[in-house]
Each structure stands twice: as structure tokens, then as C-alpha cells.
Design an enzyme around this catalytic site. Structure first.
Site, PDB file in Angstrom:
ATOM      1  N   ARG A  88      16.899 -20.081 -71.506  1.00  0.00           N
ATOM      2  CA  ARG A  88      17.768 -20.145 -70.341  1.00  0.00           C
ATOM      3  C   ARG A  88      19.180 -19.793 -70.801  1.00  0.00           C
ATOM      4  NH1 ARG A  88      20.880 -25.011 -67.947  1.00  0.00           N
ATOM      5  NH2 ARG A  88      21.469 -24.196 -65.917  1.00  0.00           N
ATOM      6  N   LEU A 204      19.862 -30.052 -55.135  1.00  0.00           N
ATOM      7  CA  LEU A 204      20.787 -31.190 -55.126  1.00  0.00           C
ATOM      8  C   LEU A 204      20.478 -32.102 -56.313  1.00  0.00           C
ATOM      9  CD1 LEU A 204      20.582 -32.051 -51.288  1.00  0.00           C
ATOM     10  CD2 LEU A 204      22.084 -30.413 -52.426  1.00  0.00           C
ATOM     11  N   GLY A 205      21.164 -31.865 -57.404  1.00  0.00           N
ATOM     12  CA  GLY A 205      20.993 -32.710 -58.591  1.00  0.00           C
ATOM     13  C   GLY A 205      22.356 -33.261 -58.967  1.00  0.00           C
ATOM     14  N   GLY A 207      24.412 -31.633 -60.734  1.00  0.00           N
ATOM     15  CA  GLY A 207      25.120 -30.447 -60.231  1.00  0.00           C
ATOM     16  C   GLY A 207      24.351 -30.010 -58.999  1.00  0.00           C
ATOM     17  N   ARG A 236      31.658 -33.221 -60.403  1.00  0.00           N
ATOM     18  CA  ARG A 236      32.493 -32.046 -60.077  1.00  0.00           C
ATOM     19  C   ARG A 236      32.973 -32.127 -58.633  1.00  0.00           C
ATOM     20  NH1 ARG A 236      27.964 -28.333 -61.904  1.00  0.00           N
ATOM     21  NH2 ARG A 236      28.047 -28.420 -64.179  1.00  0.00           N
ATOM     22  N   ARG A 280      21.851 -42.816 -57.173  1.00  0.00           N
ATOM     23  CA  ARG A 280      21.159 -44.107 -56.969  1.00  0.00           C
ATOM     24  C   ARG A 280      22.167 -45.246 -56.880  1.00  0.00           C
ATOM     25  NH1 ARG A 280      16.934 -42.469 -61.524  1.00  0.00           N
ATOM     26  NH2 ARG A 280      18.885 -41.564 -62.208  1.00  0.00           N
ATOM     27  N   GLU A 329      14.805 -34.140 -54.293  1.00  0.00           N
ATOM     28  CA  GLU A 329      13.379 -34.507 -54.395  1.00  0.00           C
ATOM     29  C   GLU A 329      13.148 -35.997 -54.178  1.00  0.00           C
ATOM     30  OE1 GLU A 329      11.887 -33.011 -58.177  1.00  0.00           O
ATOM     31  OE2 GLU A 329      12.937 -31.122 -57.818  1.00  0.00           O
ATOM     32  N   GLU A 379      12.210 -25.189 -63.359  1.00  0.00           N
ATOM     33  CA  GLU A 379      12.937 -24.084 -63.990  1.00  0.00           C
ATOM     34  C   GLU A 379      12.212 -23.578 -65.232  1.00  0.00           C
ATOM     35  OE1 GLU A 379      16.352 -26.767 -63.375  1.00  0.00           O
ATOM     36  OE2 GLU A 379      17.561 -24.957 -63.380  1.00  0.00           O
TER      37      GLU A 379
HETATM   38  P1  AMP Z   1      19.163 -33.737 -61.784  1.00  0.00           P
HETATM   39  O1  AMP Z   1      20.491 -33.175 -62.180  1.00  0.00           O
HETATM   40  O2  AMP Z   1      18.305 -32.757 -61.019  1.00  0.00           O
HETATM   41  O3  AMP Z   1      18.432 -34.400 -62.916  1.00  0.00           O
HETATM   42  O4  AMP Z   1      19.479 -34.918 -60.729  1.00  0.00           O
HETATM   43  C1  AMP Z   1      20.202 -36.062 -61.067  1.00  0.00           C
HETATM   44  C2  AMP Z   1      20.536 -36.806 -59.793  1.00  0.00           C
HETATM   45  O5  AMP Z   1      19.325 -37.159 -59.129  1.00  0.00           O
HETATM   46  C3  AMP Z   1      21.300 -38.116 -60.032  1.00  0.00           C
HETATM   47  O6  AMP Z   1      22.360 -38.239 -59.106  1.00  0.00           O
HETATM   48  C4  AMP Z   1      20.242 -39.160 -59.737  1.00  0.00           C
HETATM   49  O7  AMP Z   1      20.814 -40.305 -59.230  1.00  0.00           O
HETATM   50  C5  AMP Z   1      19.403 -38.485 -58.680  1.00  0.00           C
HETATM   51  N1  AMP Z   1      18.109 -39.145 -58.570  1.00  0.00           N
HETATM   52  C6  AMP Z   1      17.109 -39.191 -59.469  1.00  0.00           C
HETATM   53  N2  AMP Z   1      16.123 -40.018 -59.024  1.00  0.00           N
HETATM   54  C7  AMP Z   1      16.530 -40.499 -57.836  1.00  0.00           C
HETATM   55  C8  AMP Z   1      15.981 -41.399 -56.882  1.00  0.00           C
HETATM   56  N3  AMP Z   1      14.804 -41.958 -57.099  1.00  0.00           N
HETATM   57  N4  AMP Z   1      16.695 -41.671 -55.754  1.00  0.00           N
HETATM   58  C9  AMP Z   1      17.899 -41.113 -55.544  1.00  0.00           C
HETATM   59  N5  AMP Z   1      18.464 -40.250 -56.408  1.00  0.00           N
HETATM   60  C10 AMP Z   1      17.792 -39.952 -57.526  1.00  0.00           C
END
Ligand code: AMP
Length: 392
Positions: A88, A204-205, A207, A236, A280, A329, A379
Site C-alpha cells: 500500500r 468512516l474510521g 480517518g 483531524r 465509542r 461498520e 483493503e
Molecule cells: P478504523 O480507523 O477503521 O479502524 O476505525 C476506528 C474507529 O472505529 C474508532 O473511532 C472506533 O471507535 C470506531 N469503532 C470501532 N468499533 C466500534 C464500535 N463497536 N462502535 C462504535 N465505533 C466503533
């Protein structure tokens, strides 16, 4: 064919090995704290976790341990069995619109794009070089996070700044998370069973970014020249007025580096809530009636809804919207509030179906004008597929 998908950061190296084209994950893992005290790795093989603390002075050390584990656990009997390795790469500039086999010229290009992605491209290069040295026979492929967005037209990727900033200094929207958006677009193409479709993908993560996709091609995306543009994120700020930067420097005496660090690492959910960058924790704060957590959530939802609404118009209607990555997710609350704010578009949430975590689901009712889905992104599989298609 055994293919390794690699995501190298400055102090970490994530990997997944696939048997392709069957898309079977043989082994996955993470090397952490490379070059820092307390380094080590975790590897998952057949559902079993191996965790070891070892000294990792550099990325080469990580690759050496990886090879040792692969041989010891009889995943491969010799290095020749690793036919190809996909890396990547965060920034492919405006040159790479697709994945490519990495030659000396491509590697030079990736190094030259470091001025555009100083935190990421140098680390990606370290990863590539470590594998080139220790697994020299494998074909090496670069899979760019910017590539999927190269289909944007000039009117969509330019900023309203002097044109020379673009021609001389390459100032333009590049967009990121392209590997994830491409995976979601390919997945939805199969799911919808047609090549002509209008799709909005919400990654939506920690980032986050949103893309408008027409017939499989990206026509706009929310991240920009850097990943610090678009929606509110974990740390950010997303879109802000550029004039805030000199104003805060003047008011606080902070340096440019300090302000930029703040906009990247101390803003977003963390900055607004004062509680956490993790959604969370924000949701927990809302349950405790923490006003700043409520505000953070409202701002996040508004930023996502604004992009979806604007892409709806840009696309001239939408067949499907999909939610993906950690928050997309897993958080039924975030999805519910976004979808309800979009009710003017005739979208109707299926509350029961929305009560889902980490797996594919249709979360709107059968009479909803637009179908919304939860689609777990992948990914690493996207990287492995691109690599397989190039080397098969
Ligand atoms: P990522 O960058 O895709 O790993 O996403 C991280 C984000 O996903 C963080 O803000 C976590 O709080 C959120 N996340 C992961 N599991 C959960 C969950 N069970 N409920 C709500 N948000 C979550």
C-alpha cells in the site's frame, strides 16, 4: 498463488498473506514499535495467535521475523513460494491512476512524492526496500491510495487558488482511502448486478472520507491535497478556513508546525469533545449527557450528511449509499442519525436491520428510495486482487 499484502508505516508493518485467486487468508499480523523500545509482533495463523516481544531495529528485522515464522509454521517451505508482494502506497501523485509493478523508476517516483506525503511515503519505501532485499525474487507491486481518485476532472480537483500553484507545485485535490473506496465500488457493482450505477461510499474510521462514484469511476471525494480535509475525523479537523492558521499562530505564539500538528492530532472528535478521538467514547459520553460529546456527534453527522447531499446532486441521484470502516461498520447510532437526517431524499431506515456490527447488511426498508448498506471494507484483499491481476 501466494500473495502478501503489506501496509508499512514509519514504526509498524501490517501484513496479510492470501492464496489467490481463492481469496483465502493464510496468515495475517502486525509488527509494532519498529525502532522504538518495546517492539514486537502478533501473528494469526488458523485462528491461533502468536505474540512475541523481540527487538525490531528496522523494517528489515520485521521482514526477517516474518519469513522465519512463515517457514517455521510450514506456511511456505521456501521463499520462492511468495510469488508477489503488494505494498500500500499512500501517495502516487498525479502519475499513478492504477496499481503498477515497482521498477527503479516507480520507486524513485514514490520517493519524490514524499514532499506531498512526508509521514507516509518514506515509510512505504522502507517497507518496499526491506522486502526487495530479503525476498528478491517476488514481483513487487505498488497499490496507491490516491489512484482511484485520479478519474476526477480538473474542475473537481482544482482549488480556487492561483493556477500556477497547481502547475508549478502540484497543489490539487488528490483524495485518499482510494483502495477502500475502490473495493466498495467493485463490491457494489457485483451486488447491484450492473455496470451503470450511482454510488456514495462512506469510509468512516478514525480517518474518514466520502466518495461519489458513477459507473465505477470516482467523480469526487472529500479528502483533498492531504487527508486533513473533508469530514470531521478522530483527531483531524477536516475542512476549515485556511485563515484560522495564521490567526491562531498570532494569538498563541504557536509555530506553523505546532498548529498543523494540532489540526492533525488534537482536533476532530478529540478536540471538540475534549474526551477522546474514539467514537465509542463519544457515544458513551452522549449516554452520560456530556454536552461536548453530543456536540461532536452532531458536527460529525452534519459533516457526513452535507457531503452525501452534495454528492447526491452531483451524481444526479443515487442508487446506493454504503457505510464502511470502524464507525461505519459498527455504529448503528451514527448510521441511524445520518440516514434520518437524509429523510428528505426519501431514504427510510430499517431500525432492526441497522442493529448490525461488522457484517454486510441492507439497512433501509424495501420502499426506501435509496438503498443503504453496511459493507465491511477489505483493503488488503483489494491489494491482493490488484497484484494477482497484474502478475497472473
Ligand atoms: P478504523 O480507523 O477503521 O479502524 O476505525 C476506528 C474507529 O472505529 C474508532 O473511532 C472506533 O471507535 C470506531 N469503532 C470501532 N468499533 C466500534 C464500535 N463497536 N462502535 C462504535 N465505533 C466503533
Amino acid at each position: 498463488m501466494k500473495i502478501l499484502a503489506i501496509n508499512a508505516g514509519s514504526s509498524s508493518l501490517k501484513f496479510k498473506m492470501f492464496e489467490m485467486p481463492e481469496e483465502i487468508v493464510i496468515v495475517s499480523g502486525l509488527f509494532e514499535r519498529i525502532g522504538i523500545d518495546g517492539s514486537g509482533y502478533t501473528i494469526k495463523i488458523n485462528g491461533e495467535k502468536i505474540k512475541k516481544e523481540v527487538e525490531l531495529k528496522n523494517h528489515e528485522d520485521a521482514v526477517k521475523y516474518l519469513i522465519e515464522e512463515l517457514i517455521e509454521n510450514e506456511i511456505i517451505s521456501s521463499l520462492d513460494e511468495i510469488e508477489a508482494i503488494g505494498h500500500r502506497i499512500v501517495h502516487g501523485g498525479d502519475k499513478y491512476a492504477d496499481s503498477v509493478i515497482i521498477t527503479d523508476e516507480v520507486l524513485n517516483d514514490i520517493e519524490s512524492f514524499s514532499s506531498l506525503a512526508p509521514l507516509h511515503n518514506p515509510a512505504n519505501v522502507l517497507g518496499i526496500k526491506a522486502f526487495q532485499k530479503l525476498v528478491p525474487k517476488a514481483t513487487v507491486v505498488g497499490v496507491f491510495d490516491t489512484a482511484f481518485h485520479q478519474t476526477l476532472e480538473e474542475k473537481d480537483f482544482l482549488y480556487g487558488v492561483p493556477y500556477e500553484w497547481y502547475t508549478k507545485y502540484k497543489v490539487r485535490k488528490y483524495g485518499f482511502h482510494g483502495i477502500s473506496h475502490k473495493y466498495l465500488a467493485n463490491y457494489m457493482e457485483k451486488k447491484l448486478g450492473k455496470k451503470e450505477f450511482k454510488l456514495i461510499t462512506c469510509h468512516l474510521g478514525n480517518g474518514g472520507s466520502i466518495s461519489a462514484i458513477k459507473n465505477g469511476k470516482c467523480i469526487d471525494t472529500s479528502m483533498g491535497f492531504t487527508p486533513n480535509a473533508g469530514i470531521l475525523m478522530g483527531t483531524r479537523a477536516g475542512d476549515i478556513d485556511a485563515s484560522i492558521i495564521p490567526y491562531i499562530m498570532e494569538q498563541t505564539g504557536m509555530s506553523l508546525d505546532e498548529v498543523m500538528n494540532s489540526l492533525n492530532k488534537e482536533s476532530g472528535f478529540l478536540g471538540v469533545s475534549g474526551v477522546s478521538s474514539d467514537s465509542r467514547d463519544i457515544e458513551e459520553g452522549i449516554l452520560e449527557n456530556n454536552q461536548r460529546c453530543i456536540l461532536t456527534h452532531q458536527m460529525f453527522v452534519k459533516s457526513v450528511v452535507s457531503y452525501i447531499a452534495s454528492y447526491y446532486v452531483l451524481l444526479g441521484g443515487v442508487d446506493a449509499i454504503c457505510f464502511s470502516a470502524g464507525i461505519g461498520e459498527n455504529s448503528s447510532k451514527v448510521r441511524k442519525d445520518i440516514i434520518e437526517a437524509l429523510s428528505v431524499l426519501g431514504i427510510k431506515l430499517d431500525e432492526e436491520a441497522n442493529n448490525v456490527r461488522g457484517k454486510e447488511a441492507l439497512i433501509t426498508t424495501s420502499d426506501s428510495k435509496i438503498s443503504c448498506y453496511v459493507i465491511p471494507t477489505n483493503e488488503e484483499l483489494m491489494i491482493a486482487k490488484d497484484v494477482y491481476n497484474l502478475v497472473k
